[in-house]
Write a protein that holds these residues in place. Structure first.
Motif, short mmCIF file in Angstrom:
data_model
loop_
_atom_site.label_atom_id
_atom_site.label_comp_id
_atom_site.label_asym_id
_atom_site.label_seq_id
_atom_site.Cartn_x
_atom_site.Cartn_y
_atom_site.Cartn_z
N PHE A 1 40.44 0.33 91.47
CA PHE A 1 39.84 1.22 92.44
C PHE A 1 39.19 0.45 93.58
O PHE A 1 39.26 0.84 94.71
N GLU A 2 38.57 -0.66 93.23
CA GLU A 2 37.89 -1.44 94.25
C GLU A 2 38.87 -2.00 95.28
O GLU A 2 38.67 -1.86 96.48
N VAL A 6 39.88 3.27 96.56
CA VAL A 6 39.95 4.66 96.11
C VAL A 6 38.62 5.04 95.46
O VAL A 6 38.16 4.36 94.54
N PRO A 7 37.97 6.12 95.91
CA PRO A 7 36.73 6.55 95.27
C PRO A 7 36.97 6.94 93.82
O PRO A 7 38.05 7.40 93.45
N VAL A 8 35.95 6.75 93.00
CA VAL A 8 36.07 7.09 91.59
C VAL A 8 34.78 7.75 91.12
O VAL A 8 33.70 7.43 91.60
N VAL A 9 34.90 8.69 90.21
CA VAL A 9 33.75 9.34 89.59
C VAL A 9 33.77 8.98 88.11
O VAL A 9 34.76 9.21 87.44
N ALA A 78 12.44 -0.03 79.80
CA ALA A 78 12.99 -0.48 78.52
C ALA A 78 14.03 0.49 77.98
O ALA A 78 14.93 0.08 77.25
N ALA A 79 13.92 1.76 78.33
CA ALA A 79 14.85 2.77 77.81
C ALA A 79 16.14 2.85 78.62
O ALA A 79 17.07 3.55 78.24
N TYR A 80 16.21 2.13 79.73
CA TYR A 80 17.38 2.21 80.60
C TYR A 80 18.24 0.96 80.47
O TYR A 80 17.74 -0.16 80.50
N LYS A 81 19.53 1.17 80.34
CA LYS A 81 20.49 0.08 80.38
C LYS A 81 21.65 0.54 81.26
O LYS A 81 22.18 1.63 81.07
N PRO A 82 22.02 -0.25 82.25
CA PRO A 82 23.13 0.16 83.11
C PRO A 82 24.40 0.37 82.29
O PRO A 82 24.64 -0.34 81.31
N PRO A 83 25.22 1.35 82.67
CA PRO A 83 26.49 1.56 81.97
C PRO A 83 27.34 0.29 82.02
O PRO A 83 27.22 -0.54 82.93
N LYS A 84 28.23 0.14 81.06
CA LYS A 84 29.04 -1.08 80.92
C LYS A 84 29.84 -1.40 82.17
O LYS A 84 30.18 -2.55 82.41
N TYR A 85 30.11 -0.39 82.97
CA TYR A 85 30.90 -0.61 84.19
C TYR A 85 30.14 -1.47 85.20
O TYR A 85 30.72 -1.98 86.15
N PHE A 86 28.84 -1.59 85.02
CA PHE A 86 28.00 -2.32 85.96
C PHE A 86 27.34 -3.53 85.30
O PHE A 86 26.25 -3.93 85.68
#
Length: 103
Positions: A1-2, A6-9, A78-86
């Motif tokens: 996509f990059e 192409v935009p992606v959701v 502490a409760a937040y972790k970026p999604p694996k895509y990032f």
């Protein structure tokens, strides 16, 4: 996509995030209502901001934008972790010159 431009959701990326239990409006108000955050150039207690957000009809409403929120509410950070895509933290390469990245 990059490469193709192409935009992606991405759907469901935070579906099992630990933050879901903490980042609920009522939970936030109960746990962090008295904590002060930066909101559009003003210092607001979170409970005060939530009340404002619920009842405002401003053309340009204030928004909670606080680059130091993790200092004011470390349990949220502490409760937040970026999604694996990032997973790639390219700002981490800046070694002490990191741009503001938490808000």
């Amino acid at each position: 996509f990059e490469r193709a431009g192409v935009p992606v959701v991405i759907e469901g990326a935070a579906a099992d995030a630990a933050a879901q239990d903490v980042w609920d409006r009522d939970v936030l108000q109960d746990r962090l209502g008295a904590r002060v955050f930066h909101v559009g150039g003003y210092a607001f207690g979170l409970a005060e901001f939530l009340q404002y957000a619920e009842n405002n009809a401003d053309d340009t409403p204030l928004y909670l934008f606080d680059k130091r929120f993790a200092e004011a509410a470390p349990e949220l950070a502490a409760a937040y972790k970026p999604p694996k895509y990032f997973d790639d933290d390219l700002f981490g390469l800046l070694e002490g010159r990191r741009a503001d990245w938490r808000w």
